[in-house]
Design an enzyme around this catalytic site. Structure first.
Site, mmCIF file in Angstrom:
data_model
loop_
_atom_site.group_PDB
_atom_site.id
_atom_site.type_symbol
_atom_site.label_atom_id
_atom_site.label_comp_id
_atom_site.label_asym_id
_atom_site.label_seq_id
_atom_site.Cartn_x
_atom_site.Cartn_y
_atom_site.Cartn_z
ATOM 1 N N LYS A 188 -74.617 12.995 -23.576
ATOM 2 C CA LYS A 188 -73.921 14.225 -23.005
ATOM 3 C C LYS A 188 -75.798 14.299 -24.639
ATOM 4 O O LYS A 188 -76.202 15.306 -23.346
ATOM 5 C CB LYS A 188 -73.223 15.152 -23.498
ATOM 6 N N TYR B 137 -69.965 8.641 -25.551
ATOM 7 C CA TYR B 137 -70.127 9.821 -24.663
ATOM 8 C C TYR B 137 -70.371 11.159 -25.720
ATOM 9 O O TYR B 137 -71.957 11.289 -24.613
ATOM 10 C CB TYR B 137 -68.709 9.897 -24.503
HETATM 11 C C1 8X3 Z 1 -66.286 17.037 -22.546
HETATM 12 C C2 8X3 Z 1 -66.049 17.465 -23.337
HETATM 13 O O1 8X3 Z 1 -64.867 18.002 -26.111
HETATM 14 O O2 8X3 Z 1 -63.801 16.515 -24.476
HETATM 15 O O3 8X3 Z 1 -67.133 16.946 -22.139
HETATM 16 O O4 8X3 Z 1 -66.044 16.341 -26.000
HETATM 17 S S1 8X3 Z 1 -64.826 17.169 -24.652
#
Ligand code: 8X3
Length: 252
Positions: free
Chosen positions: A157, A153
């Site tokens: 990003k 993830y």
């Molecule tokens: C979401 C923020 O802290 O769960 O994009 O990665 S976090």
């Protein structure tokens, strides 16, 4: 002429809140998401606010779906002024060495990276032709600092930030802005999805602290796209006051 904003992942969470606040701000809307019923509900609510709304089922992971969506939207409105690349997700918190199935990784990369790239490459030429545009990409504080269980993830990003920066460089000389909106903890379906539908686990993420809401992020997106055309908000990092960094949360 009213400006037209395209929002992906518009059926719930940040996408839905952004669509409704853009309608309040006087934009017409192109809304896409995988769930037609929820999308229709958002469209009805946005129309009640005075927006002309065009919707279609959209899966940004599919080239056919994205191509059809953008072509049909262009045929409907003639131009797209704003693209909000919101569709994205986190699935699972398994450590790399403990992962036995690559499906979750592929889904995140296909949606958060390939989907964002695909929508951008399909829409930006229309903006160049039209002589105006603003691409808003949903990043995350996960794109600034990685954490255990978030490798892929976070990688998606970090990629979003790289893509936003490269795109800004590539579009220099065109009247097209690129903004990355990078939130910390926002209470939406995000954690429910991440924990495979486990509402209890998702609730624990936000227990004892005040998270951001989808409306807080929509408010920032609308602020960015309503600045004067020569003002490009580059990267906006936004966290709850109760969060100082990834994993650094004040709970009562
Ligand atoms: C979401 C923020 O802290 O769960 O994009 O990665 S976090």
């Amino acid at each position: 002429m009213k400006k037209v904003a395209m929002v992906t992942g518009a059926s719930n969470g940040i996408g839905k809140a952004t669509a409704l606040q853009l309608a309040d701000a006087g934009f017409d809307l192109v809304l896409g998401a995988r769930n037609r019923d929820r999308l229709s509900e958002v469209a009805t609510a946005a129309q009640a606010k005075g927006a002309a709304v065009w919707i279609e089922v959209l899966d940004v992971r599919s080239l056919d779906s994205a191509t059809h969506f953008v072509e049909a939207a262009k045929n409907h409105f003639g131009h797209i002024d704003i693209l909000v690349n919101n569709a994205g997700l986190a699935i699972g918190t398994t450590k790399i060495a403990e992962q036995t199935d690559e499906t979750e990784w592929e889904t995140m990369i296909d949606t958060n990276v390939m989907g964002l790239l695909r929508m951008t490459r399909l829409v930006v030429p229309l903006m160049i032709e039209h002589g105006y545009g603003h691409v808003v990409n949903l990043g995350s504080t996960a794109g600034h600092d990685a954490y255990a269980g978030g490798s892929v993830y976070c990688a998606t990003k970090f990629s979003e930030r790289a893509i936003s920066t490269a795109l800004r460089h590539e579009l220099l000389g065109h009247p097209i802005r690129v903004t990355s909106v990078d939130p910390g903890m926002v209470e939406t379906d995000f954690s429910v999805t991440r924990f495979h539908g486990d509402q209890h686990k998702a609730d624990q993420v936000y227990q004892g602290m005040t998270p951001l809401t989808a409306e807080d992020i929509a408010d920032i997106i609308v602020f960015a796209v309503t600045r004067k055309a020569h003002v490009d908000l580059d990267t906006i990092i936004v966290r709850p006051t109760d969060q100082a960094g990834n994993g650094l949360v004040h709970r009562r």
